[in-house]
Design a protein around this motif. Structure first.
Motif, short mmCIF file in Angstrom:
data_model
loop_
_atom_site.label_atom_id
_atom_site.label_comp_id
_atom_site.label_asym_id
_atom_site.label_seq_id
_atom_site.Cartn_x
_atom_site.Cartn_y
_atom_site.Cartn_z
N MET A 78 0.84 -1.17 0.00
CA MET A 78 0.00 0.00 0.00
C MET A 78 0.89 1.24 0.00
N GLU A 79 0.54 2.21 -0.80
CA GLU A 79 1.35 3.42 -0.96
C GLU A 79 1.42 4.24 0.33
N ALA A 80 0.34 4.30 1.10
CA ALA A 80 0.35 5.07 2.35
C ALA A 80 1.36 4.49 3.33
N ALA A 81 1.45 3.18 3.41
CA ALA A 81 2.41 2.54 4.31
C ALA A 81 3.83 2.83 3.87
N LYS A 82 4.08 2.80 2.56
CA LYS A 82 5.42 3.11 2.05
C LYS A 82 5.80 4.56 2.34
N ALA A 83 4.87 5.48 2.16
CA ALA A 83 5.14 6.89 2.43
C ALA A 83 5.44 7.11 3.90
N ALA A 84 4.67 6.48 4.78
CA ALA A 84 4.88 6.64 6.22
C ALA A 84 6.22 6.04 6.64
N ALA A 85 6.55 4.87 6.10
CA ALA A 85 7.81 4.22 6.45
C ALA A 85 9.00 5.04 5.96
N HIS B 18 4.12 5.21 17.00
CA HIS B 18 4.06 6.52 16.36
C HIS B 18 2.96 6.49 15.30
N GLU B 19 2.37 7.65 15.04
CA GLU B 19 1.35 7.75 14.00
C GLU B 19 1.79 8.76 12.96
N VAL B 20 1.65 8.39 11.71
CA VAL B 20 1.95 9.29 10.60
C VAL B 20 0.69 9.41 9.77
N ARG B 21 0.33 10.64 9.43
CA ARG B 21 -0.82 10.88 8.57
C ARG B 21 -0.33 11.09 7.16
N VAL B 22 -1.01 10.48 6.19
CA VAL B 22 -0.60 10.58 4.79
C VAL B 22 -1.76 11.13 3.98
N ASP B 23 -1.50 12.21 3.24
CA ASP B 23 -2.51 12.81 2.36
C ASP B 23 -2.69 11.88 1.16
N PRO B 24 -3.90 11.38 0.92
CA PRO B 24 -4.09 10.42 -0.17
C PRO B 24 -3.91 11.02 -1.55
N ALA B 25 -4.07 12.32 -1.70
CA ALA B 25 -3.94 12.95 -3.01
C ALA B 25 -2.48 13.22 -3.37
N THR B 26 -1.68 13.60 -2.36
CA THR B 26 -0.31 14.02 -2.65
C THR B 26 0.75 13.06 -2.14
N GLY B 27 0.40 12.24 -1.14
CA GLY B 27 1.37 11.35 -0.53
C GLY B 27 2.22 12.05 0.52
N ASP B 28 1.93 13.34 0.79
CA ASP B 28 2.65 14.08 1.83
C ASP B 28 2.36 13.50 3.20
N THR B 29 3.35 13.53 4.07
CA THR B 29 3.20 12.99 5.42
C THR B 29 3.22 14.10 6.45
#
Length: 50
Positions: free
Chosen positions: A1-8, A38-49
């Motif tokens: 999943m892209e959100a998990a990759k961005a957060a990692a 820890h919690e990281v929020r990821v914007d689904p449109a941009t992938g920004d964390t």
């Protein structure tokens, strides 16, 4: 999943949970490192964390 990759990429640790926040529509990714959570929020449109 892209959100998990961005957060990692934003924070070291092991991804333990990924969920979509219904109110903000952002991905909430939980990671664990050395027993600390820890919690990281990821914007689904941009992938920004945050």
């Amino acid at each position: 999943m892209e959100a998990a990759k961005a957060a990692a990429g934003a924070r070291p640790g092991t991804v333990t949970s990924v969920s979509l926040d219904d109110d903000t529509r952002a991905w909430e990714v939980e990671l664990t490192e050395n027993g600390a959570e820890h919690e990281v929020r990821v914007d689904p449109a941009t992938g920004d964390t945050a």
